[in-house]
Design an enzyme around this catalytic site. Structure first.
Site, short mmCIF file in Angstrom:
data_model
loop_
_atom_site.label_atom_id
_atom_site.label_comp_id
_atom_site.label_asym_id
_atom_site.label_seq_id
_atom_site.Cartn_x
_atom_site.Cartn_y
_atom_site.Cartn_z
N HIS A 96 61.87 8.59 -53.38
CA HIS A 96 60.71 7.70 -53.31
C HIS A 96 59.97 7.90 -51.99
O HIS A 96 60.58 8.12 -50.95
CB HIS A 96 61.11 6.24 -53.50
N ASP A 98 57.53 5.58 -50.94
CA ASP A 98 57.06 4.31 -50.37
C ASP A 98 58.08 3.78 -49.37
O ASP A 98 59.27 4.06 -49.47
CB ASP A 98 56.82 3.29 -51.48
N GLU A 161 59.95 2.32 -55.18
CA GLU A 161 61.35 1.91 -54.96
C GLU A 161 61.41 0.57 -54.27
O GLU A 161 62.28 -0.25 -54.59
CB GLU A 161 62.07 2.98 -54.14
N GLU A 162 60.50 0.31 -53.35
CA GLU A 162 60.53 -0.96 -52.61
C GLU A 162 60.21 -2.15 -53.52
O GLU A 162 60.51 -3.29 -53.18
CB GLU A 162 59.54 -0.92 -51.44
#
Length: 178
Positions: A96, A98, A161-162
């Site tokens: 990811h 982010d 992902e966050e």
């Protein structure tokens, strides 16, 4: 070639391309991907451009803005590099791009990718833009040295992902892209 020789040659290839991999990672770090606010399309576009310069075809999958905004973000474009070598299993490596916002207290620019005393500093230098670099250069080494004849390798670079992965790997699975 036996496994020991193969591993040695792979290690040698990686060592020969280390500076290039570091420069690739620095360029990834220099495009902010703070989530929130989650404006990740510019990073995906830059990543796709860098991958194309390495002759790696990348497919871009823009998640509809309405879905992204409902999730509390601004833009997401998932990237997929897919290499087919013949019949056999498919392996997918996901990373990811982010990151949570940098917060206070940085002594170096959080988007600089600067190297001091052998360590790189910047948002996602360790997780997970570094995985973009590691996976990309592992793929290149594999093709240069091992020259696979069967199976499939995919690199999925996603951007949520966050916020739980629903619009990254989840969305890609739901829509049959992986």
């Amino acid at each position: 070639m036996n496994r020991s020789e193969l591993y040695h040659q792979l290690d040698h290839w990686i060592a020969q391309h280390f500076d290039e991999e570091v420069a690739f990672l620095q360029q990834l770090i220099q495009v902010p991907t703070d989530t929130p606010p989650g404006n990740n399309r510019p990073h995906a576009e830059r990543t796709a451009e860098l991958l194309a310069h390495m002759n790696l075809a990348v497919q871009s999958y823009a998640v509809p803005d309405e879905l992204v905004q409902q999730a509390g973000m601004q833009s997401i474009t998932n990237l997929l590099v897919s290499r087919e070598y013949g019949a056999g299993p498919c392996y997918l490596l996901n990373a990811h791009g982010d990151v949570v916002p940098p917060g206070e207290g940085w002594s170096l620019p959080p988007y600089g990718g600067e190297i001091h005393d052998g360590a790189m500093y910047g948002r996602a230098a360790a997780v997970s833009k570094s995985d973009f670099a590691s996976y990309t250069f592992a793929l290149r080494a594999l093709e240069a040295i091992a020259q696979p004849q069967r199976g499939k390798l995919q690199l999925l670079f996603s951007y949520d992902e966050e916020f739980g992965g629903e619009l990254g790997p989840g969305w890609m699975l739901e829509h049959g892209h992986i």
